[in-house]
Structure formats: C-alpha cells, structure tokens
Enzyme design. Sequence first.
Site, PDB file in Angstrom:
ATOM      1  CB  THR A 119     -48.355  22.692   1.149  1.00 14.41           C
ATOM      2  OG1 THR A 119     -47.794  23.941   0.694  1.00 14.41           O
ATOM      3  CG2 THR A 119     -47.530  22.142   2.291  1.00 14.41           C
ATOM      4  CG  PHE A 152     -57.371  22.182  -4.484  1.00 10.96           C
ATOM      5  CD1 PHE A 152     -56.099  22.715  -4.359  1.00 10.96           C
ATOM      6  CD2 PHE A 152     -58.267  22.795  -5.342  1.00 10.96           C
ATOM      7  CE1 PHE A 152     -55.737  23.854  -5.071  1.00 10.96           C
ATOM      8  CE2 PHE A 152     -57.919  23.927  -6.058  1.00 10.96           C
ATOM      9  CZ  PHE A 152     -56.646  24.459  -5.919  1.00 10.96           C
ATOM     10  CG  ASN A 153     -52.764  20.347  -2.893  1.00 10.75           C
ATOM     11  OD1 ASN A 153     -53.079  21.452  -3.341  1.00 10.75           O
ATOM     12  ND2 ASN A 153     -52.383  20.161  -1.633  1.00 10.75           N
ATOM     13  CG  HIS A 208     -56.275  21.227   4.230  1.00  8.62           C
ATOM     14  ND1 HIS A 208     -57.021  20.067   4.240  1.00  8.62           N
ATOM     15  CD2 HIS A 208     -57.146  22.205   3.900  1.00  8.62           C
ATOM     16  CE1 HIS A 208     -58.281  20.332   3.935  1.00  8.62           C
ATOM     17  NE2 HIS A 208     -58.392  21.611   3.719  1.00  8.62           N
ATOM     18  CG  ASP A 209     -51.231  23.330   2.758  1.00 14.16           C
ATOM     19  OD1 ASP A 209     -51.467  24.347   2.069  1.00 14.16           O
ATOM     20  OD2 ASP A 209     -51.564  22.183   2.404  1.00 14.16           O
ATOM     21  CG  ASN A 221     -54.918  27.300  -2.529  1.00 14.20           C
ATOM     22  OD1 ASN A 221     -55.841  26.479  -2.587  1.00 14.20           O
ATOM     23  ND2 ASN A 221     -53.887  27.147  -1.725  1.00 14.20           N
ATOM     24  CG  ASP A 243     -51.418  25.942  -3.527  1.00 14.88           C
ATOM     25  OD1 ASP A 243     -52.520  25.652  -4.051  1.00 14.88           O
ATOM     26  OD2 ASP A 243     -51.091  25.579  -2.383  1.00 14.88           O
ATOM     27  CG  ASP A 302     -50.372  26.580   0.590  1.00 18.43           C
ATOM     28  OD1 ASP A 302     -51.600  26.722   0.491  1.00 18.43           O
ATOM     29  OD2 ASP A 302     -49.735  25.707  -0.019  1.00 18.43           O
TER      30      ASP A 302
HETATM   31  O1  RIB Z   1     -57.172  20.208  -0.279  1.00 14.74           O
HETATM   32  C1  RIB Z   1     -56.428  21.092   0.525  1.00 14.74           C
HETATM   33  C2  RIB Z   1     -55.237  21.603  -0.208  1.00 14.74           C
HETATM   34  O2  RIB Z   1     -55.657  22.356  -1.342  1.00 14.74           O
HETATM   35  C3  RIB Z   1     -54.395  22.587   0.628  1.00 14.74           C
HETATM   36  O3  RIB Z   1     -53.055  22.470   0.244  1.00 14.74           O
HETATM   37  C4  RIB Z   1     -54.942  23.937   0.250  1.00 14.74           C
HETATM   38  O4  RIB Z   1     -53.953  24.970   0.363  1.00 14.74           O
HETATM   39  C5  RIB Z   1     -55.257  23.717  -1.202  1.00 14.74           C
HETATM   40  O5  RIB Z   1     -54.057  23.921  -1.933  1.00 14.74           O
HETATM   41 CA    CA Z   2     -51.842  24.454  -0.478  1.00 12.88          CA
END
Ligand code: RIB
Ligand code: CA
Length: 318
Positions: free
Chosen positions: A131, A172-173, A246-247, A47, A17, A22
């Site tokens: 991701t 978040f994901n 993160h990703d 996102n 996303d 990402d």
């Molecule tokens: O919490 C971080 C995640 O949420 C990452 O994948 C970032 O791109 C958002 O999607």
């Molecule tokens: Ca992401």
Amino acid sequence: MKKPTATLPRAVIMDCDPGNDDAIALLLAIASPEDFNILGVTCVGGNVPLEQVCINARQICELAGRPDMPIYSGCTKALIQEPKADNSHGFSGLDGTNLPAPKMPLQEEHAVTFIVKAIKNHPTKVTLCPTGPLTNIAMALRIAPEIKENIEEIVLMGGSITSGNITAAAEFNMYLDPHAAFIIFTSGLKVTMLGLDVTHKIAASPKQLAKMRALNNNPALQSANMLEKTQDFDMHNFGTSGRVVHDPCVPIYLIKPELFKTKKAKVLVDIFHPDHMGGTIVSFHKKHTKDANAYVPYDVDHEGVFDIMIERLGRYTK
Ligand code: RIB
Ligand code: CA
C-alpha cells in the site's frame, strides 16, 4: 518447487508506508484472522520518511493489540527517484492520533530479506499486499526472481485509470518509485491494481466518521480522528466528501472482491517522460488485453466497502 495455492486464511505480507490509510488497512487485516495470516509487516519510505513509518507501524500494531507482530524496516527511498514525502498525512504521518511511543521492537532483518525468506519458507503461496511505493517488492523480485513461483498474487493500492493525484499523470505510490512499479507490472505475476478511480469513491464522510466513533473502541476512534484531521487536503484538491481512505481497499478487496467491478487490462508504467514519471496508462481494449498484465477494478460499491470497514473495526473490544 511450486507450492499449493493459498487457502483461507491466506498468508499475506502487508508492505506499507503508514500514513493514516495504511494504518486503517493494517487494523482491518489484523481484525480479520479468518481471512489473513499476516506473516509480517514491512515498511517502506513514502508518506513520511522510513524511520517515522517504522514508528507508525509499531504504534498501529500495539493499538491493535499485536505487539508480537513482526515488523521490518525496508527501503528508505526509491530505486532511482529521490524521495518526496507526501505531507497530506501530517508531520507524523498519523496526525490526529494520540498514540504512545511504541515499545515493541523492529525485527533485525531487512524487510527485503524477510520478504524473500517468507515466500521461500511458507508452505503455501504468499499474497503480497503493498500500500505504498513498491520498492521493497521490486527489490525482492530482483534479488530472488525464483520467489515468483510461490507468490499467489500482488494486490496493491496505486495507479489510476485516469488522472493521478501527485501529477496529472501519476498517483503517489507510482510517482514515488516508478521504476519499482515498472518491475511489478512487467513481472508476469497476477497483479490487481486498486487505483484512484475506485479509491476516490471511498471518502470518509461525516456520516461514516460518526459510525466509526459509535463503535466505541480506540482503534476506531483513532481512525476517525486521523481521517477527520487530514480531510481538508482531499476535499479541497479532489472535491471528495471527506478524507479518501485508499489503502483499506486492499484487504477489503481480498475479503469481498465482488464489491468491485474488475476487468483484465494492459497497464503501462511511464518511466521515460520526465513530466509523466509513474503515470499508469490502462487499456481494457481486447486488442491490448491479449497480453493483459493486471486486473483493474474500475467501479466499487462504496457503501459496501464502508460496511466491511465498520464491521471489522467493530471487532476491537477496547
Ligand atoms: O495515492 C494514495 C496512496 O499514497 C496511499 O497509499 C497513501 O497512503 C499514499 O501512500
Ligand atoms: Ca500508503
């Protein structure tokens, strides 16, 4: 019919996303043909709304010199929860970049249909690298549960051993589609959960941003600009030394898993308590890992992760 297990380069589907992290994960995977045979990129709302995610994914593949990459539009929103975009990536999702509107097309086929067909038709097992919210992957497992026998593993960014980054409970994901996450963690598949406890150690400090810029190629420059543009959100909210990347932990974990300390765990996804939706409860206790359902990295060599990030971004020549 079970297929042979993956050999290098492993067949992967990048489900994402974009979102700036990402985007960097995609750039790293594309720069690593000895590690990844990318069957396709599948987009999911997260996102930013899905339509923008699909624009961003195409911009990144064109930036990486891959206008031929098959990119598929997927699920607009979660299985049940209403969509909630995360504005930490800026309005476009790639704030800080100055990329032209994409010329390459999206594929006609829906992402979920592609995921099912790619797994059924590829000669070896396929690794899924989500991701973003897990909606596309969960839908594929529900539409065609038989694909499980030809999935090598799922290596995902999401969840946390401790607190979340959206609510105190949920990352978040997982937060965006807790029911999809529940389907993944109860699927019986080999799942590796790269959660906030390791990703928050991968923050792009000024030193790391300078190394990216010194690579003197556009993918690295655009990456540094995105991370610098959006760093205040993480520095203010989580006290990190820069934007959390993160990703990219997903491709880097597959390239060099020894950079991460990982243990078998029992992971529960909360889909019941209204205030904890998407929370991941992780137990490493022997009592619970008798029926472990995930591998959970709990520590990481963050310098080593950045070394790979810089080395792979450094492979771009313009
Ligand atoms: O919490 C971080 C995640 O949420 C990452 O994948 C970032 O791109 C958002 O999607
Ligand atoms: Ca992401």
